[in-house]
Enzyme design. Structure first.
Site, PDB file in Angstrom:
ATOM      1  N   TYR A 195     -23.527  38.476   7.360  1.00  0.00           N
ATOM      2  CA  TYR A 195     -23.529  39.936   7.261  1.00  0.00           C
ATOM      3  C   TYR A 195     -24.178  40.363   5.942  1.00  0.00           C
ATOM      4  O   TYR A 195     -24.686  39.532   5.192  1.00  0.00           O
ATOM      5  CB  TYR A 195     -22.102  40.483   7.453  1.00  0.00           C
ATOM      6  CG  TYR A 195     -21.575  40.133   8.824  1.00  0.00           C
ATOM      7  CD1 TYR A 195     -22.309  40.467   9.968  1.00  0.00           C
ATOM      8  CD2 TYR A 195     -20.397  39.429   8.999  1.00  0.00           C
ATOM      9  CE1 TYR A 195     -21.860  40.116  11.241  1.00  0.00           C
ATOM     10  CE2 TYR A 195     -19.940  39.065  10.266  1.00  0.00           C
ATOM     11  CZ  TYR A 195     -20.686  39.416  11.385  1.00  0.00           C
ATOM     12  OH  TYR A 195     -20.266  39.056  12.641  1.00  0.00           O
ATOM     13  N   LEU A 317      -9.882  25.635  12.095  1.00  0.00           N
ATOM     14  CA  LEU A 317      -9.245  24.552  12.844  1.00  0.00           C
ATOM     15  C   LEU A 317      -8.089  23.913  12.083  1.00  0.00           C
ATOM     16  O   LEU A 317      -8.021  22.691  11.958  1.00  0.00           O
ATOM     17  CB  LEU A 317     -10.282  23.500  13.250  1.00  0.00           C
ATOM     18  CG  LEU A 317     -11.095  23.843  14.508  1.00  0.00           C
ATOM     19  CD1 LEU A 317     -12.007  22.674  14.889  1.00  0.00           C
ATOM     20  CD2 LEU A 317     -10.188  24.209  15.683  1.00  0.00           C
TER      21      LEU A 317
HETATM   22  C1  LIG Z   1     -11.873  36.597  18.175  1.00  0.00           C
HETATM   23  C2  LIG Z   1     -12.345  36.277  16.778  1.00  0.00           C
HETATM   24  C3  LIG Z   1     -12.779  37.292  15.961  1.00  0.00           C
HETATM   25  C4  LIG Z   1     -13.162  37.029  14.627  1.00  0.00           C
HETATM   26  N1  LIG Z   1     -13.479  38.059  13.779  1.00  0.00           N
HETATM   27  C5  LIG Z   1     -13.654  37.816  12.469  1.00  0.00           C
HETATM   28  C6  LIG Z   1     -13.752  38.881  11.535  1.00  0.00           C
HETATM   29  O1  LIG Z   1     -13.592  40.061  11.859  1.00  0.00           O
HETATM   30  N2  LIG Z   1     -13.989  38.567  10.226  1.00  0.00           N
HETATM   31  C7  LIG Z   1     -14.098  37.262   9.818  1.00  0.00           C
HETATM   32  O2  LIG Z   1     -14.329  37.014   8.630  1.00  0.00           O
HETATM   33  N3  LIG Z   1     -13.963  36.238  10.676  1.00  0.00           N
HETATM   34  C8  LIG Z   1     -13.716  36.491  11.969  1.00  0.00           C
HETATM   35  N4  LIG Z   1     -13.491  35.447  12.824  1.00  0.00           N
HETATM   36  C9  LIG Z   1     -13.418  34.091  12.276  1.00  0.00           C
HETATM   37  C10 LIG Z   1     -11.950  33.738  11.973  1.00  0.00           C
HETATM   38  O3  LIG Z   1     -11.367  34.634  11.045  1.00  0.00           O
HETATM   39  C11 LIG Z   1     -11.821  32.298  11.455  1.00  0.00           C
HETATM   40  O4  LIG Z   1     -12.462  32.182  10.213  1.00  0.00           O
HETATM   41  C12 LIG Z   1     -12.405  31.280  12.445  1.00  0.00           C
HETATM   42  O5  LIG Z   1     -12.049  31.594  13.773  1.00  0.00           O
HETATM   43  C13 LIG Z   1     -11.920  29.869  12.112  1.00  0.00           C
HETATM   44  O6  LIG Z   1     -10.509  29.817  12.134  1.00  0.00           O
HETATM   45  P1  LIG Z   1      -9.680  29.206  13.405  1.00  0.00           P
HETATM   46  O7  LIG Z   1     -10.199  27.816  13.646  1.00  0.00           O
HETATM   47  O8  LIG Z   1      -8.245  29.213  12.941  1.00  0.00           O
HETATM   48  O9  LIG Z   1      -9.914  30.097  14.577  1.00  0.00           O
HETATM   49  C14 LIG Z   1     -13.151  35.694  14.150  1.00  0.00           C
HETATM   50  C15 LIG Z   1     -12.740  34.664  15.005  1.00  0.00           C
HETATM   51  C16 LIG Z   1     -12.324  34.936  16.293  1.00  0.00           C
HETATM   52  C17 LIG Z   1     -11.835  33.808  17.173  1.00  0.00           C
END
Ligand SMILES: Cc1cc2nc3c(=O)[nH]c(=O)nc-3n(C[C@H](O)[C@H](O)[C@H](O)COP(=O)(O)O)c2cc1C
Length: 383
Positions: A195, A317
């Site tokens: 971004y 993860l």
């Molecule tokens: C549905 C969804 C929406 C997301 N929206 C954002 C967001 O608004 N801002 C951001 O920095 N990361 C966003 N992410 C990334 C997550 O915050 C996170 O960094 C990423 O999913 C890895 O973490 P996890 O393995 O626990 O899902 C999004 C991820 C998902 C799955």
């Protein structure tokens, strides 16, 4: 700091996190997750329930999704925004509800830059066209460091001049002031995932030769000036986070040495926590080209914490309670953020407490909820 030697009586995951004037009941963070369900930028009942269930499930810090600081800073028409004073009451409703259920309400402010004017993710962020105008969703011009599209076929952004840059910095400060009025305890500046801020940081997207580009100092300038402007209005007793893409990803240039240098400079601007993500500069779904193993971004958080001397938040993860606890014990991070696992299991903190042997100490939950959870065996026998 390494906590590995003797296991603490209370798992570190369930020790309070204190920063400036706030205290979180544990170190579990709900990571920002865009919902694409806002109405003209404002949150709805969807967001109240979506975020409220994480607070009721026991998380310490609940982030709402990336929230645009300008109308044109949204990726899609469904993206969240806080670019008008009229948005404030709707966010106040969310923060009151999250706080009433024991968590700290947090907001992530962002600007899509050249990734603006798209359809939602289920269209693979297809660029809007004049045909969408017939359905009331006309495309708009994105802005960026240079007039380079995010990917082949994407809209070419307007390369920002000095006035545009000053306007965007003011927009961040105005949005942060509204976030204060809305009652958020924590603000995160979104400097990751390709971004606007990341577009200025990475030489892949910033090919300027003026004072906002060129060498590392020039490319970091927008990130630092936005941070200074936000810190100036964000109360001194409330923490400020900054999310980085620690590395660009495939074909990228921005690397961990750059991230450590940026983190040191951000700390000097009053940033308290660096959240370490990765990727995103080369297309909307290219979040990171590093092997997706559990904790794949933890080494970034560890290096930032050790070399920049600033607190870090690990994300990516992390789904297992013992793993989360070990990351904290190893001194690799101060906070553990999770996104997708919370979608599956909003009560993850309850399960984590049980896995770490403190399930009987569920007093971090709203009282009625914990009373029933402690009696679940009894309830099963009766049913
Ligand atoms: C549905 C969804 C929406 C997301 N929206 C954002 C967001 O608004 N801002 C951001 O920095 N990361 C966003 N992410 C990334 C997550 O915050 C996170 O960094 C990423 O999913 C890895 O973490 P996890 O393995 O626990 O899902 C999004 C991820 C998902 C799955």
């Amino acid at each position: 700091m390494n906590h590995a030697a003797t296991p603490p009586a209370v798992p570190l995951l369930f020790t309070p996190w204190k920063c400036r004037g706030v205290s979180s009941r544990n170190r579990i963070v709900v990571s920002p997750m865009c919902q694409y369900l806002s109405e003209a930028g404002a949150p709805t009942d969807w967001h109240l329930v979506h975020l409220g269930k994480f607070a009721m499930g026991g998380a310490g810090i609940v982030f709402s999704e990336e929230t645009a600081v300008e109308e044109r800073a949204r990726k899609t028409y469904g993206c969240a925004g806080i670019y008008s004073d009229q948005h404030v009451p709707a966010y106040r409703r969310l923060t009151d509800h999250i706080r009433a259920n024991g968590a700290l309400p947090a907001i992530q402010l962002g600007h899509a830059g050249r990734k603006a004017s798209c359809g939602p993710p289920w269209t693979m962020f297809r660029p809007l066209t004049e045909e969408d105008a017939a359905n009331g969703q006309p495309p708009w011009q994105g802005v960026s460091a240079s007039a380079i599209a995010a990917k082949p076929g994407a809209l070419v952004p307007h390369a920002m001049d000095e006035d545009d840059i000053r306007q965007v910095i003011r927009a961040w400060a105005d949005a942060a002031r509204r976030a204060v009025d809305a009652g958020f305890d924590i603000c995160e500046i979104h400097g990751a995932h390709g971004y606007l801020i990341h577009q200025f940081l990475s030489p892949l997207s910033n090919q300027r030769s003026d004072a906002w580009g060129g060498d590392l100092a020039g490319r970091m300038r927008l990130a630092l000036e936005i941070t200074q402007a936000v810190r100036a209005v964000w109360p001194a007793d409330r923490p400020l986070f900054f999310r980085v893409s620690a590395v660009d990803g495939q074909g990228g240039v921005w690397d961990m040495d750059d991230t450590v240098a940026l983190s040191r400079a951000l700390k000097d601007c009053g940033v308290d926590v660096i959240t370490c993500s990765s990727g995103g500069i080369n297309g909307p779904l290219n979040m990171a080209i590093v092997p997706r193993v559990p904790g794949y971004q933890v080494p970034y958080a560890a290096r930032v914490r050790r070399e920049a001397g600033v607190e870090s938040c690990a994300v990516g993860l992390i789904t297992d309670a013992e793993h989360a606890e070990q990351i904290l014990r190893d001194g690799d991070a101060d906070l553990i953020a999770m996104a997708r696992e919370f979608l599956l299991n909003p009560s993850w903190p309850v399960h984590a407490a049980q896995a770490l042997g403190v399930g009987e100490a569920l007093d971090f939950l709203p009282s009625g909820y914990s009373w029933w959870l402690k009696r679940r065996e009894e309830i099963r026998r009766l049913s």
